[in-house]
Motif scaffolding. Structure first.
Motif, PDB file in Angstrom:
ATOM      1  N   LEU A 179       0.824  -1.222   0.033  1.00 37.25           N
ATOM      2  CA  LEU A 179      -0.046  -0.067   0.059  1.00 37.25           C
ATOM      3  C   LEU A 179       0.815   1.291  -0.069  1.00 37.25           C
ATOM      4  O   LEU A 179       0.633   2.225  -0.680  1.00 37.25           O
ATOM      5  N   ARG A 180       2.075   1.195   0.684  1.00 37.27           N
ATOM      6  CA  ARG A 180       2.884   2.370   0.639  1.00 37.27           C
ATOM      7  C   ARG A 180       3.463   2.794  -0.597  1.00 37.27           C
ATOM      8  O   ARG A 180       3.665   3.611  -1.055  1.00 37.27           O
ATOM      9  N   ALA A 256      -8.532  10.198  -8.739  1.00 39.17           N
ATOM     10  CA  ALA A 256      -7.084   9.875  -8.209  1.00 39.17           C
ATOM     11  C   ALA A 256      -6.795  10.245  -6.651  1.00 39.17           C
ATOM     12  O   ALA A 256      -6.389   9.784  -5.780  1.00 39.17           O
ATOM     13  N   GLU A 257      -7.473  11.444  -6.353  1.00 42.27           N
ATOM     14  CA  GLU A 257      -7.335  11.859  -4.730  1.00 42.27           C
ATOM     15  C   GLU A 257      -7.967  11.334  -3.887  1.00 42.27           C
ATOM     16  O   GLU A 257      -7.677  10.740  -2.954  1.00 42.27           O
ATOM     17  N   ALA A 258      -9.316  10.757  -4.123  1.00 42.83           N
ATOM     18  CA  ALA A 258     -10.024   9.995  -3.413  1.00 42.83           C
ATOM     19  C   ALA A 258      -9.449   8.701  -3.294  1.00 42.83           C
ATOM     20  O   ALA A 258      -9.636   7.839  -2.357  1.00 42.83           O
ATOM     21  N   SER A 259      -8.852   8.245  -4.428  1.00 45.25           N
ATOM     22  CA  SER A 259      -8.176   6.926  -4.198  1.00 45.25           C
ATOM     23  C   SER A 259      -6.902   6.847  -3.273  1.00 45.25           C
ATOM     24  O   SER A 259      -6.971   5.858  -2.352  1.00 45.25           O
ATOM     25  N   ALA A 261      -6.496   8.719  -0.807  1.00 39.94           N
ATOM     26  CA  ALA A 261      -7.427   8.934   0.686  1.00 39.94           C
ATOM     27  C   ALA A 261      -7.704   7.452   0.906  1.00 39.94           C
ATOM     28  O   ALA A 261      -7.488   7.060   2.185  1.00 39.94           O
ATOM     29  N   LEU A 262      -8.090   6.626   0.082  1.00 34.95           N
ATOM     30  CA  LEU A 262      -8.662   5.390   0.622  1.00 34.95           C
ATOM     31  C   LEU A 262      -7.574   4.510   0.803  1.00 34.95           C
ATOM     32  O   LEU A 262      -7.670   3.760   2.128  1.00 34.95           O
ATOM     33  N   THR A 268      -4.069   3.186   7.686  1.00 38.74           N
ATOM     34  CA  THR A 268      -4.213   3.507   9.428  1.00 38.74           C
ATOM     35  C   THR A 268      -5.465   2.900   9.796  1.00 38.74           C
ATOM     36  O   THR A 268      -5.691   2.962  10.898  1.00 38.74           O
ATOM     37  N   GLY A 269      -5.893   1.843   9.143  1.00 34.16           N
ATOM     38  CA  GLY A 269      -7.096   0.959   9.948  1.00 34.16           C
ATOM     39  C   GLY A 269      -8.414   1.777  10.011  1.00 34.16           C
ATOM     40  O   GLY A 269      -9.259   1.363  10.616  1.00 34.16           O
TER      41      GLY A 269
END
Length: 271
Positions: A179-180, A256-259, A261-262, A268-269
């Motif tokens: 994910l990182r 892209a921005e919302a992705s 953020a998800l 962070t759980g």
């Protein structure tokens, strides 16, 4: 046209040549294995063209069979063959592509995978691959990632199903590292990630994963993988339909921005 799971022709030729030389000397695979640091099962796979021989293997077999360099001269043609025949053409086209657009449903596209995630993917393959096969496959996959920073840049977009991000391939640490990596890749100027949320009530991707490649001469080719092979779609009508589907998927997915953020919430759980 469909592509089957046949090994590359160069590996099949090398395998037949080495088998011919062995049998000409009246030697069994087990007898050859006793002379070189490789097992008879490894020899069998190379002779069938199923495994690319390492240079050390070629040197050892050439010497043991008294081939006088007949096998050694083939090293450049066989030692770097990491992909089955049906994948070789795709890998070549991908490396040259002006643009790549991919819809992923079960796992991440190879261009997005970390080494650890790729290892977990290949360890999930059935029938199971042995350790050497997994290592070769992982390194071959990582080698394709030169496309990410190639100049001139390849324009890339990816639509990822949300469950792909939730599936913890390789365990918690591998998942978090992956994910990182996605967050890092999403910062590239030539790459855009979009996530198709589970909450979406209409969905254009019912026919499954696909990739669209734009070639250096500005033709677009569709590519679809199956269980035992793959298809290239080059007819204008087929490519037009795939392009329409992909465009609709992008409009239905998070931007892209919302992705991003998800992905951050997943880390962070909070998601």
């Amino acid at each position: 046209m469909p592509h089957n799971n046949e090994p590359p022709v160069s590996l099949k030729i090398f395998g037949k040549q080495s088998r011919f030389l062995r049998e000409q000397r009246g030697m069994t695979r087990r007898e050859l294995a006793a002379l070189i640091p490789y097992s008879d099962s490894q020899i069998a796979m190379v002779e069938r063209g199923e495994r690319p021989p390492k240079p050390g293997y070629v040197d050892a077999v050439d010497a043991a069979l008294g081939a006088g360099g007949v096998l050694r001269v083939l090293i450049p043609d066989v030692a770097e063959k990491h992909h089955p025949a049906w994948a070789e053409e795709y890998v070549k086209l991908q490396a040259e592509a002006l643009a790549l657009h991919s819809y992923c449903t079960h796992f991440l596209h190879g261009l997005l995978q970390t080494e650890e995630y790729a290892d977990a993917v290949f360890r999930s393959v059935r029938p199971s691959m042995d350790g050497d096969e997994i290592e070769r496959s992982v390194q071959a996959r990582l080698a394709t990632q030169m496309l990410l920073t190639r100049k001139p840049a390849c324009r890339m977009t990816f639509v990822l199903e949300e469950p792909v991000l939730g599936r913890k391939m390789g365990g918690q640490d591998v998942w978090e590292g992956q994910l990182r990596n996605l967050l890092k890749l999403s910062e590239l100027h030539n790459l855009q990630l979009q996530i198709m949320p589970l909450a979406r009530e209409t969905h254009a991707g019912m026919d499954g994963p696909m990739t669209l490649l734009e070639t250096p001469d500005h033709h677009t080719i569709g590519y679809v993988e199956g269980h035992r092979g793959s298809y290239f779609l080059t007819e204008a009508d087929d490519v037009s339909v795939m392009s329409h589907v992909y465009g609709t998927l992008r409009s239905q997915a998070l931007d892209a921005e919302a992705s991003r953020a998800l992905i951050q919430r997943l880390l962070t759980g909070e998601a």
